[in-house]
Enzyme design. Structure first.
Site, PDB file in Angstrom:
ATOM      1  N   LYS A   1     -59.063 -49.456  60.247  1.00 23.73           N
ATOM      2  CA  LYS A   1     -58.996 -50.718  61.002  1.00 23.73           C
ATOM      3  C   LYS A   1     -57.651 -51.434  60.860  1.00 23.73           C
ATOM      4  O   LYS A   1     -57.146 -51.988  61.823  1.00 23.73           O
ATOM      5  CB  LYS A   1     -60.101 -51.659  60.529  1.00 23.73           C
ATOM      6  CG  LYS A   1     -61.509 -51.218  60.910  1.00 23.73           C
ATOM      7  CD  LYS A   1     -62.503 -52.271  60.433  1.00 23.73           C
ATOM      8  CE  LYS A   1     -63.919 -51.877  60.704  1.00 23.73           C
ATOM      9  NZ  LYS A   1     -64.874 -52.913  60.321  1.00 23.73           N
TER      10      LYS A   1
ATOM     11  N   ASP B   1     -66.111 -57.774  64.850  1.00 21.93           N
ATOM     12  CA  ASP B   1     -66.941 -57.935  63.642  1.00 21.93           C
ATOM     13  C   ASP B   1     -67.352 -59.391  63.408  1.00 21.93           C
ATOM     14  O   ASP B   1     -68.505 -59.679  63.077  1.00 21.93           O
ATOM     15  CB  ASP B   1     -66.191 -57.429  62.394  1.00 21.93           C
ATOM     16  CG  ASP B   1     -66.221 -55.911  62.271  1.00 21.93           C
ATOM     17  OD1 ASP B   1     -67.165 -55.283  62.798  1.00 21.93           O
ATOM     18  OD2 ASP B   1     -65.300 -55.351  61.643  1.00 21.93           O
TER      19      ASP B   1
END
Ligand code: NAP
Length: 271
Positions: free
Chosen positions: A65, A99
Site C-alpha cells: 500500500k 479503508d
C-alpha cells in the site's frame, strides 16, 4: 470480461475475491476477480502489466500500500494517508484509499456517529492512518496510542490530535467514547493491550480485526459496551473500490453475506 484483482504477499487468505465476485455476479457484470501474490519489488511491473492487459482495477494489501504511492497518481486523500488500497486504470494509473471510508461507514451502520466524540485509537500503521484522516474530517476528537510513540505522535500531529504511548492506556480508556483497535494485536495470540475491566457501558469498542472474535470484543461485551468487529469495514472498503471501478452502487448486503459465509467456512475448517 474485465479482470480485477488484489495484489499482496502473502495473499492466500484474502476474502476480497469471494466478496467482489459475489458483487459482480449480483450486478450481472462481465467481470472476475483474482488474488495475485506480488512482492514489493515486482509491484511496478505488475501495475504496468495489468494496465497493458486491460484490467478493470486492483486492490493492494500488505506490503504494497505505501510502496504504490510512488508508482501511481494518488488522489488527495491517498496522498495524505500515504497509502493506496485501490487502483484504477484510466489514461494514468490512479490510486485511492477506501479503508478510512470503510471504517466510517461500518461505524455508521451500527448507529455510531463520531462527530464531537472522544476517539481513542490504538495503532498508527496503514489502517490507523486511513481511519485517523477520515475521522478527523468527520469532526472526531482523536487520541492515538501506539507502541512506537514517535510514530503515533507524528500521526496525531497531522490530524490535530494527541499522541501517547501504550502505558497511558489505563488512564485514557475509561475516558474515551469510542475505542478503536487498529493494531494487529488480536489477529494472533498475544497479551491484551489493556485490562478489560477499564471498559464500561456507554462506550463503543471497534476492533478492525475481522478474521476472529477478539478478546478485546469479548471484554467490551462483558463490560456492557457496544462491540463492533472489522467485518463491515472490510465490506465497505471493498464497496468503495467497487464504486470507483464501476461507477455503480455496490451490493453491500451480497458482499457482506459472501464474507460472513467464507469466514464461517474457515471457522469450520473449510479454508
Ligand atoms: P501495519 O501498518 O503493519 O500496522 C500495525 C500496527 O499494529 C502498528 O501501529 C504497530 O505498532 C501495531 N502493533 C503490531 N504489533 C503490536 C504489538 N504486539 N503490540 C502493540 N502494537 C502492535 O498494519 P495495518 O495494515 O495497519 O493493519 C493493522 C490491522 O488492521 C491488521 O490486523 C489488519 O488485518 C487489520 N485491517 C483490517 C481492515 C478491515 O477492513 N477490517 C483493513 C485494514 C487492516 P508499531 O507502530 O509500534 O509497530
Amino acid at each position: 470480461m474485465k479482470v480485477y484483482g488484489i495484489l499482496g504477499d502473502p495473499i492466500g487468505h484474502s476474502l476480497s475475491p469471494v466478496m467482489h465476485n459475489a458483487a459482480f455476479r449480483k450486478m450481472m457484470l462481465p467481470a472476475c476477480y483474482h488474488a495475485f501474490c506480488v512482492s514489493s519489488d515486482r509491484l511496478g511491473p505488475a501495475l504496468k502489466g495489468a494496465q497493458a492487459l486491460g484490467f478493470g482495477g486492483l486492490n493492494l494489501t500488505i506490503p504494497l500500500k505505501e510502496k504504490a504511492l510512488e508508482l501511481v497518481r494518488p488522489d488527495r486523500l491517498a496522498e495524505a494517508i500515504g497509502a493506496v488500497n485501490t487502483v484504477s486504470f484510466r489514461e494514468e494509473i490512479c490510486g485511492y484509499n477506501t479503508d478510512g471510508w470503510g471504517a466510517l461507514r461500518a461505524l455508521e451502520r451500527y448507529g455510531v456517529s463520531v462527530r464531537g466524540r472522544a476517539v481513542l485509537m490504538i495503532g498508527a500503521g496503514g489502517a490507523a492512518r486511513a481511519i485517523a484522516y477520515t475521522l478527523e474530517q468527520e469532526g472526531a476528537e482523536i487520541t492515538i496510542a501506539n507502541r512506537d510513540v514517535r510514530r503515533g505522535e507524528d500521526l496525531a500531529g497531522s490530524v490535530g490530535g494527541l499522541g501517547v504511548g501504550l502505558e497511558d492506556l489505563p488512564a485514557l480508556v475509561p475516558q474515551a467514547d469510542i475505542i478503536i483497535n487498529a493494531t494487529s494485536v488480536g489477529m494472533k495470540e498475544g497479551p491484551r493491550l489493556f485490562p478489560g475491566s477499564l471498559l464500561h457501558s456507554g462506550q463503543v469498542v471497534f476492533d478492525i480485526v475481522y478474521n476472529q472474535r477478539t478478546e478485546l470484543l469479548e471484554d467490551a461485551s462483558s463490560a456492557g459496551a457496544q462491540a463492533i468487529d472489522g467485518v463491515m469495514m472490510l465490506v465497505y472498503q471493498g464497496a468503495g473500490s467497487f464504486e470507483i471501478w464501476t461507477g455503480q452502487k455496490a451490493p453491500v448486503d451480497v458482499m457482506e453475506k459472501a464474507v460472513r459465509e467464507s469466514l464461517l467456512g474457515r471457522t469450520a475448517g473449510h479454508t
